[in-house]
Design an enzyme around this catalytic site. Structure first.
Site, PDB file in Angstrom:
ATOM      1  N   ASP A 107       0.854  -1.180   0.000  1.00  0.00           N
ATOM      2  CA  ASP A 107       0.000   0.000   0.000  1.00  0.00           C
ATOM      3  C   ASP A 107       0.895   1.238   0.000  1.00  0.00           C
ATOM      4  O   ASP A 107       1.624   1.503   0.956  1.00  0.00           O
ATOM      5  CB  ASP A 107      -0.902  -0.014   1.243  1.00  0.00           C
ATOM      6  N   CYS A 123       5.628  -7.197 -10.086  1.00  0.00           N
ATOM      7  CA  CYS A 123       6.349  -7.149  -8.808  1.00  0.00           C
ATOM      8  C   CYS A 123       6.024  -8.418  -8.021  1.00  0.00           C
ATOM      9  O   CYS A 123       4.881  -8.630  -7.607  1.00  0.00           O
ATOM     10  CB  CYS A 123       5.954  -5.907  -8.013  1.00  0.00           C
ATOM     11  N   TYR A 167      -2.350   2.554  -7.124  1.00  0.00           N
ATOM     12  CA  TYR A 167      -1.243   3.492  -6.898  1.00  0.00           C
ATOM     13  C   TYR A 167      -1.747   4.553  -5.916  1.00  0.00           C
ATOM     14  O   TYR A 167      -1.884   5.729  -6.243  1.00  0.00           O
ATOM     15  CB  TYR A 167      -0.779   4.144  -8.208  1.00  0.00           C
TER      16      TYR A 167
END
Length: 530
Positions: A111, A172, A472
Site C-alpha cells: 500500500d 512485482c 497506486y
C-alpha cells in the site's frame, strides 16, 4: 461523467463521523480473540502486541514496503494479528467491532500510502501473510489463491504444473494477491487478456458480521464491488478463484534505451501513436527516467522501452519494422524465454537469475518513496514532454521515473461497468510517477518535487475528473481523517478512482456495511441515493 457526479450530489450529504474514541482496553480485545477461537486453531502465537517490542516491531516492519511508514504509532496500534486460519480473521473482525477498534487489512504491504497498516485512531492490523495457499487446477485452467500469497508464489506454482498457463497480473513478485486483485491490478498481458478482476470467478470474504461468504452467498452486487473497488471497504477477502490464460511456451522480450540526445522525445511521441494499435499480443511500456549523462555531473532523460510479445522474434521484428521503425529495434535486442522467466526480465534481474528468487519475501522496507498516477487520452505534445523532462531533472540525486503503460486491445472492449474498475476504453496509456530517496530529511522536498511534476503534467492528462489508479494509492487526490468518512470528500477521491461506478459502490457499501466499520482515509462511504 458530469451527469454521474450530479447524481452523486443528490445523496444525503452528511458526514458519517465517529466521535473521538478514548483508547480501548487492548486486554479486552485480546480476551475476546481467545474466546472466539478454539484450541484446534490456537490464535495466541499469531498475536503481536507492543508489550514485546522486538517481535512487535519486526512483525510490523517485515511487511512495510515504504520506509516513510516504518515507525508504528504505539499510541494507536493495539496489536497485529497474523491470522493463520479463517477463524482468526472472523474473531479479529468481531472483536474489533465490539470493542470500537478500527481494523486495517494488510496482505503484501505494498500500500503506497501505508493505509493498510497505519491509523491515527485505535486500530489493529489484520496481517494476511500466513494465509498463502495456492491450488492450481490445470484441467479446468483455474486456481484458488489466498490473499496473503504473493504474485511470485502464484507464478511459480502455475509454472510448476503448466508451461502454457499464466495469470494477467503485475510484475512485482512480492505484491500480495489480496490487495493487488481487489484494486484491479494489471500487468503486461493487459492488452491481450485484460486485468486481474476480469478473471476472478469466485471469492471468499469475511463480512462485517464475521460470516464467511462466497460468490453465491454474498450476491452479485458485493462480488462486483470487490473486483476493482478495493476489498478493504467491504470486508476481508480471504481468497480468490481465478481463471488462468494461455501463453506460448516461448515469448520474446526486449529492452531498448533512447536518451534525449538519441532522439528519445521523438521516439516516445511516435510510441504514443502506435502503442495502442499494436497486435494485442504485444505490450510495449515506455519508461522515461532521469539518468547520468555522458559528461561528469550532467543529467539527462533516457526513455527505456520494455516489451513482451506472445510469440517469437521473427514475427516481432516484422511488427516493429512496419509499425515502429523509429525505435531501431535489432534482432540482438530480443530475447526468447518462458513466461516465468519474463517476470525476472521485467524486474531487471540479471540474465541467469534463478526463478527461486520469485519466492523470496523481504523482511525489511526498501527506500522512501512516493507515487502518483494519471490516464492519458490524447498524445502528449513534444513541448509538453520537454516540460516534464525539465521538471524531472530538478530532482537532484533522487531516482525519478515515469511508466507509460499502453492500453488498447481488449481493454477497449470491456465495458467500464463490467467490474468496479472503470478505466477502460478511451485511454491511450496509464502513467505511474515514482521517486525514491535514501534520507528521511529529504522527504518534504521529494514530496514537493513530485507534486510539481504532477502539476506540470496536468494539461496533458485526463480531466473532470483527473483520473487516478486505486492501486497506486495517493493521498493527494483527496482523503479523510482516520476516524471520519465525510461524503463530500469521499466523492472527490472516489470519483477519480472509480468514475461513474462510485454511486453503485456507495449503494453496495450502505447495504453490506451500513455502520461503516470497514473504513480508512480513502474508503467508500455507506450512502444511498435518495
Amino acid at each position: 461523467m458530469k451527469e454521474a457526479l450530479s447524481i452523486l450530489f443528490l445523496v444525503l450529504l452528511v458526514s458519517i463521523s465517529e466521535a473521538a474514541v478514548t483508547k480501548p482496553n487492548s486486554e479486552t480485545f485480546l480476551r475476546c480473540l481467545r474466546y472466539r477461537t478454539n484450541l484446534e486453531n490456537p490464535i495466541n502465537d499469531t498475536i503481536f502486541t507492543p508489550d514485546n517490542t522486538t517481535t512487535f516491531l519486526s512483525s510490523y516492519v517485515s511487511y512495510t514496503k515504504n520506509k516513510r511508514f516504518t515507525s508504528p504509532n504505539y499510541q494507536t496500534l493495539l496489536a497485529i494479528v497474523a491470522a493463520k486460519h479463517v477463524s482468526h480473521v472472523q474473531a479479529t473482525v468481531g472483536c474489533a467491532k465490539s470493542n470500537g477498534i478500527q481494523i486495517r487489512i494488510r496482505s503484501g504491504g505494498h500500500d503506497y500510502e501505508g493505509l493498510s497498516y497505519m491509523s491515527s485512531v485505535p486500530f489493529v492490523i489484520l496481517d494476511m501473510y500466513n494465509l498463502r495457499s495456492i491450488k492450481v487446477d490445470v484441467s479446468n485452467k483455474k486456481a484458488w489463491i489466498q490473499a496473503g500469497a504473493t504474485l511470485g508464489e502464484l507464478y511459480t506454482k502455475i509454472n510448476d504444473v503448466s508451461k502454457t498457463l499464466a495469470f494477467p497480473a503485475g510484475v512485482c513478485a512480492t505484491v500480495g494477491a489480496g490487495g493487488h486483485i481487489s484494486g484491479g491490478g494489471y500487468g503486461n498481458l493487459m492488452r491481450k487478456y485484460g486485468i486481474t478482476v476480469d478473471h476472478v470467478v469466485d471469492a471468499q470474504l469475511v463480512d462485517v458480521n464475521g460470516k464467511l461468504l462466497n460468490r453465491a452467498t454474498m450476491g452479485e452486487d458485493l462480488f462486483w464491488a470487490i473486483r476493482g473497488g478495493g476489498g478493504g471497504s467491504f470486508g476481508v477477502v480471504l481468497s480468490w478463484k481465478i481463471n488462468l490464460v494461455e501463453v506460448p511456451k516461448i515469448l520474446t522480450v526486449f529492452k531498448v534505451n533512447k536518451t534525449l540526445e538519441q532522439g528519445g522525445t521523438d521516439v516516445l511521441y511516435k510510441w504514443q501513436l502506435v502503442s495502442t494499435k499494436f497486435p494485442e499480443s504485444l505490450f510495449v511500456r515506455a519508461m522515461p527516467q532521469a539518468v547520468n549523462g555522458t559528461r561528469r555531473g550532467e543529467r539527462t532523460i533516457a526513455v527505456v522501452f520494455y516489451a513482451q510479445f506472445l510469440g517469437q522474434t521473427d514475427e516481432l521484428m516484422a511488427i516493429m519494422n512496419e509499425n515502429f521503425p523509429e525505435l531501431g529495434l535489432k534482432r540482438e535486442d530480443c530475447q526468447e524465454m518462458s513466461w516465468l522467466d519474463t517476470t525476472l526480465f521485467w524486474s531487471d534481474y540479471p540474465a541467469g537469475t534463478p526463478t527461486s528468487i520469485l519466492l523470496e519475501r523481504p523482511s525489511s522496507p526498501g527506500d522512501f518513496f512516493k507515487s502518483k498516477s494519471d490516464y492519458v487520452k490524447k498524445p502528449i505534445p513534444k513541448e509538453g514532454m520537454e516540460k516534464l523532462w525539465k521538471t524531472m531533472l530538478k530532482f537532484n540525486n533522487n531516482i525519478v521515473w515515469m511508466q507509460f503503460n499502453p492500453y488498447g486491445g481488449v481493454m477497449d472492449r470491456i465495458p467500464s461497468t463490467a467490474t468496479a474498475f472503470p478505466h477502460r476504453k478511451g485511454n491511450l496509456f496509464k502513467i505511474q510517477y515514482f521517486t525514491t530517496w535514501q534520507n528521511a530529511n529529504a522527504t518534504e522536498l521529494s514530496l514537493s518535487q513530485m507534486r510539481e511534476l504532477y502539476e506540470v503534467a496536468e494539461p496533458y492528462v485526463s480531466s473532470n475528473p483527473r483520473k487516478a489508479f486505486f492501486n497506486y494509492r495517493d493521498m493527494d487526490v483527496g482523503s479523510n481523517p482516520s476516524g471520519v468518512t465525510n461524503v463530500d470528500e469521499a466523492i472527490i477521491y472516489g470519483s477519480k478512482y472509480f468514475l461513474g461506478n462510485l454511486k453503485r459502490l456507495m449503494d453496495i457499501k450502505a447495504k453490506y456495511d451500513p455502520e461503516n466499520f470497514f473504513k480508512n482515509e480513502q474508503s467508500i462511504p455507506p450512502v444511498r441515493v435518495i
